[in-house]
Scaffold this motif. Structure first.
Motif, short mmCIF file in Angstrom:
data_model
loop_
_atom_site.label_atom_id
_atom_site.label_comp_id
_atom_site.label_asym_id
_atom_site.label_seq_id
_atom_site.Cartn_x
_atom_site.Cartn_y
_atom_site.Cartn_z
N LEU A 86 -20.42 32.92 -32.42
CA LEU A 86 -20.49 31.89 -33.45
C LEU A 86 -19.10 31.43 -33.88
O LEU A 86 -18.84 30.23 -33.99
CB LEU A 86 -21.28 32.41 -34.66
CG LEU A 86 -21.35 31.46 -35.86
CD1 LEU A 86 -22.04 30.16 -35.47
CD2 LEU A 86 -22.09 32.14 -37.03
N GLY A 87 -18.21 32.38 -34.12
CA GLY A 87 -16.86 32.04 -34.55
C GLY A 87 -16.12 31.22 -33.52
O GLY A 87 -15.45 30.23 -33.85
N VAL A 88 -16.25 31.63 -32.25
CA VAL A 88 -15.56 30.90 -31.18
C VAL A 88 -16.15 29.50 -31.02
O VAL A 88 -15.43 28.52 -30.78
CB VAL A 88 -15.64 31.68 -29.85
CG1 VAL A 88 -14.97 30.90 -28.73
CG2 VAL A 88 -14.99 33.05 -30.00
N GLU A 89 -17.47 29.37 -31.18
CA GLU A 89 -18.11 28.06 -31.09
C GLU A 89 -17.59 27.12 -32.18
O GLU A 89 -17.36 25.92 -31.94
CB GLU A 89 -19.62 28.22 -31.19
CG GLU A 89 -20.25 28.83 -29.95
CD GLU A 89 -21.71 29.20 -30.15
OE1 GLU A 89 -22.27 28.82 -31.21
OE2 GLU A 89 -22.28 29.86 -29.27
N GLY B 91 -14.53 33.86 -41.69
CA GLY B 91 -13.11 33.58 -41.88
C GLY B 91 -12.58 32.67 -40.79
O GLY B 91 -11.80 31.74 -41.07
N LEU B 92 -13.00 32.93 -39.55
CA LEU B 92 -12.54 32.09 -38.44
C LEU B 92 -13.06 30.67 -38.58
O LEU B 92 -12.36 29.70 -38.25
CB LEU B 92 -13.00 32.70 -37.11
CG LEU B 92 -12.43 32.05 -35.85
CD1 LEU B 92 -10.91 32.07 -35.84
CD2 LEU B 92 -12.97 32.74 -34.60
N GLY B 93 -14.26 30.54 -39.11
CA GLY B 93 -14.82 29.21 -39.35
C GLY B 93 -13.98 28.42 -40.35
O GLY B 93 -13.76 27.21 -40.17
N CYS B 94 -13.50 29.10 -41.39
CA CYS B 94 -12.62 28.44 -42.37
C CYS B 94 -11.35 27.93 -41.70
O CYS B 94 -10.90 26.80 -41.95
CB CYS B 94 -12.26 29.41 -43.49
SG CYS B 94 -13.63 29.87 -44.56
#
Length: 643
Positions: free
Chosen positions: A190-193, A165-168
């Motif tokens: 991963l999401g923060v990256e 979701g964060l990637g979106c």
């Protein structure tokens, strides 16, 4: 009378709308703006045309409000008990691209379909707050991702969102400048990256309590504009991670409760962060002279060491290194002594704020040094500094005339000390809870000299009585909050005096056994703006007082009636208060089950409710489900009745 009205109308008719709107902008108080609307239909129309910000408490009124105020740009719906997809559809349809910001925090009765409608029609959105929306999922994140102009997004405690979701969001909202992911426990490195790769404009990032590692921090070096970073409680982050943070734009860093970070890591970080202005190390590393003597502190303006162990001479070293320090917090620190603080103050004389809460070894010597060194101090907190007496307050009154906030809770002060403090005529907030040695004599001095006072806390200061509150009411007309809980000398005479405070917003009188319904009725008539009322254990307040409150105080949002002799009659009257959102109703022995049922059915805006646990099995299950479905959190208490 009629001739005067005609003359007034003709005079106002000479003013064009631009002048009238300029006057309206000066009216910040909501009550004043309501009065403006009542002058004429034209004034009513002008107010609607000028209003750009709306905070709503009842979702049922949303369509009507949005139709009246057709210039709305900022909408706060966080106080509503529920917000459905249909409601968000109204917002999208009636405001559209005019909407710049919306606050939906603490709401969970809408879905990703509602957010999708909102984002699709409100393409100008730049700020969204979805904090504590417990049903926020990756589907909701996917919907938010279509807000391409978004600059600020707050997702505090949205625990269901994951890296996907964060990637979106990162891909769709690449103009983000502020992102708060505190307690989003489903987010990993991963999401923060992904955020770091896509959101190059980020300036403020909160990753507190995430399960991230040092690897995550390496990706943050891509954020060339990062100014503030919070890593509170990121226990897997250590010195190796801080090495990667070479953001020359970094101005504020909070690594509180990061147990794997050492002074070496902080020193290395500071050496490559020339713009660092604020550093928070609460409950983190011991503060040593080695750390303080480095170049870590030479540009800092705000330093917070709350809960840390302070080694010998460390504070003096901090003071020697700091050239621009304006705020220091040492709350609950171990090792803060008179000599240490004096050594620090030798170098730092421009402090605006100083927090010494629970620094129990400090005496009058330290406070005298504060008074002599910090003339422009605006905030001082010395709660539970038991060795501080009235002697140092004499110097404080002389040396710190610009104090606006002072916390003396649980300190050994007396009336002589209050007389000295009354020289601080700019005081706005004064906390004197658990001060048994003060009485009306000292409070009268405060009332006579501190006319700017807006908040007064006298919790369990049992020597204060009616005479003191009469003086406060006469001398402090700006008061908005008063706490007199367990001040047993208070009677109805004090409440009648307090009723003259037209701006009063919060009144706590729990355990004041001397007050009755007569005093509460006076409050109801005089303090119509009151929003929070606590009368727990006021055993002489019955239905008569509650009926008066229900009739006059339409802005009430939070009440505590626990242990009061209220019956079905009084409680059912409270149900007419449409703004009511938080009720504490424990041990109402005169209220029947039917009384609870009828009241709770009528309270449509409730968000929090506290009840005795036995009622869980007596109230209809359908009622409990209805309350919860409407966004109400019920706290069941298992407490014996004790007088």
């Amino acid at each position: 009378m009629k001739r005067a009205a005609v003359q007034y109308s003709s005079i106002m008719g000479l003013l064009d709308d631009e002048i009238l709107l300029t006057i309206l902008e000066k009216l910040q108080d909501p009550t004043d703006r309501k009065s403006w609307c009542l002058v004429s239909k034209h004034f009513f129309s002008l107010e609607a045309r000028s209003r750009k910000t709306v905070q709503l408490m009842r979702s049922q009124l949303l369509p009507r409000i949005l139709q009246r105020y057709n210039k709305i740009q900022h909408l706060d719906l966080s106080l509503c008990s529920q917000m459905t997809d249909e409601s968000l559809g109204h917002v999208a349809r009636l405001i559209g691209n005019r909407l710049l910001s919306i606050n939906l925090s603490k709401l969970w009765t809408f879905t990703h379909f509602g957010i999708a409608q909102l984002v699709q029609r409100c393409q100008s959105l730049v700020e969204v707050d979805l904090s504590n929306c417990t049903e926020f999922t990756d589907y909701t994140a996917e919907a938010i991702a279509h807000a391409q102009n978004l600059k600020s997004l707050k997702l505090v405690k949205c625990k269901q969102i994951t890296d996907m979701g964060l990637g979106c969001i990162a891909v769709g909202c690449n103009k983000l400048q502020t992102l708060n992911l505190k307690w989003c426990v489903g987010v990993t490195d991963l999401g923060v990256e992904l955020v770091a790769v896509k959101c190059k404009e980020l300036r403020n990032l909160d990753l507190s309590y995430l399960q991230i590692t040092n690897k995550c921090l390496e990706s943050l070096t891509r954020l060339c504009h990062l100014e503030n970073l919070a890593l509170v409680g990121c226990v897997s982050v250590g010195d190796k991670g801080l090495i990667y943070l070479k953001n020359k734009s970094l101005q504020g860093l909070d690594v509180s409760k990061c147990r794997n970070i050492s002074s070496t890591g902080i020193i290395n970080l500071a050496s490559v962060s020339p713009e660092l202005r604020q550093l928070t190390l609460a409950y983190c590393i011991p503060i040593t002279s080695d750390l303080a003597n480095s170049q870590t502190f030479d540009r800092l303006q705000i330093v917070k060491f709350d809960g840390c162990k302070i080694s010998s001479t460390a504070l003096a070293s901090v003071g020697r290194s700091c050239k621009y320090l304006r705020e220091l917090s040492l709350s609950k620190c171990i090792g803060v002594t008179d000599e240490e603080l004096k050594g620090f103050l030798t170098y730092c004389r421009e402090l605006n704020k100083l927090d010494l809460t629970c620094c129990c070894d400090l005496t009058d010597v330290a406070l005298s040094a504060v008074a002599m060194s910090c003339r422009y101090l605006s905030s001082l907190k010395i709660e539970s500094c038991h060795l501080v007496t009235e002697k140092s307050l004499t110097m404080l009154g002389e040396g710190c005339p610009f104090l606006e906030e002072l916390d003396l809770t649980d300190c050994s002060i007396n009336n002589t000390g209050l007389e000295s403090l009354s020289r601080c005529s700019e005081l706005i907030t004064l906390k004197l809870g658990f001060c048994p040695n003060i009485s009306d004599e000292g409070i009268i001095q405060i009332g006579a000299c501190c006319s700017n006072l807006q908040e007064l806390d006298l919790y369990r200061s049992t020597g204060v009585g009616d005479a003191g509150m009469v003086a406060i009411s006469n001398g402090c007309p700006r008061l908005k909050s008063i706490n007199l809980s367990y001040c047993t000398c208070i009677s109805d005479d004090a409440l009648k005096a307090i009723s003259r405070l037209r701006k009063l917003h919060n009144l706590e009188i729990r355990g004041c056994s001397g007050v009755s319904s007569a005093g509460l009725s006076a409050i109801a008539l005089g303090c119509k703006r009151i929003a929070e009322l606590d009368i727990k254990r006021c055993y002489r307040v019955d239905d008569a007082g509650i009926l008066a409150i229900a009739d006059s105080c339409q802005n009430l949002r939070q009440v505590n009636f626990s242990y009061c002799p209220v019956s079905d009659v009084g409680l059912s009257a409270v149900a007419s208060l449409t703004c009511l959102q938080n009720m504490k109703l424990v041990h109402l022995r005169n209220v029947t089950v039917n009384g609870f049922v009828s009241t709770l059915l009528a309270c449509e805006s409730l968000k929090k409710l506290k009840l005795l646990e036995c009622l869980k099995f007596k109230l209809p299950r359908a009622l409990i489900k209805r309350l919860e479905a409407h966004g109400c959190t019920i706290r069941w208490m298992d407490k014996p009745f004790v007088m």
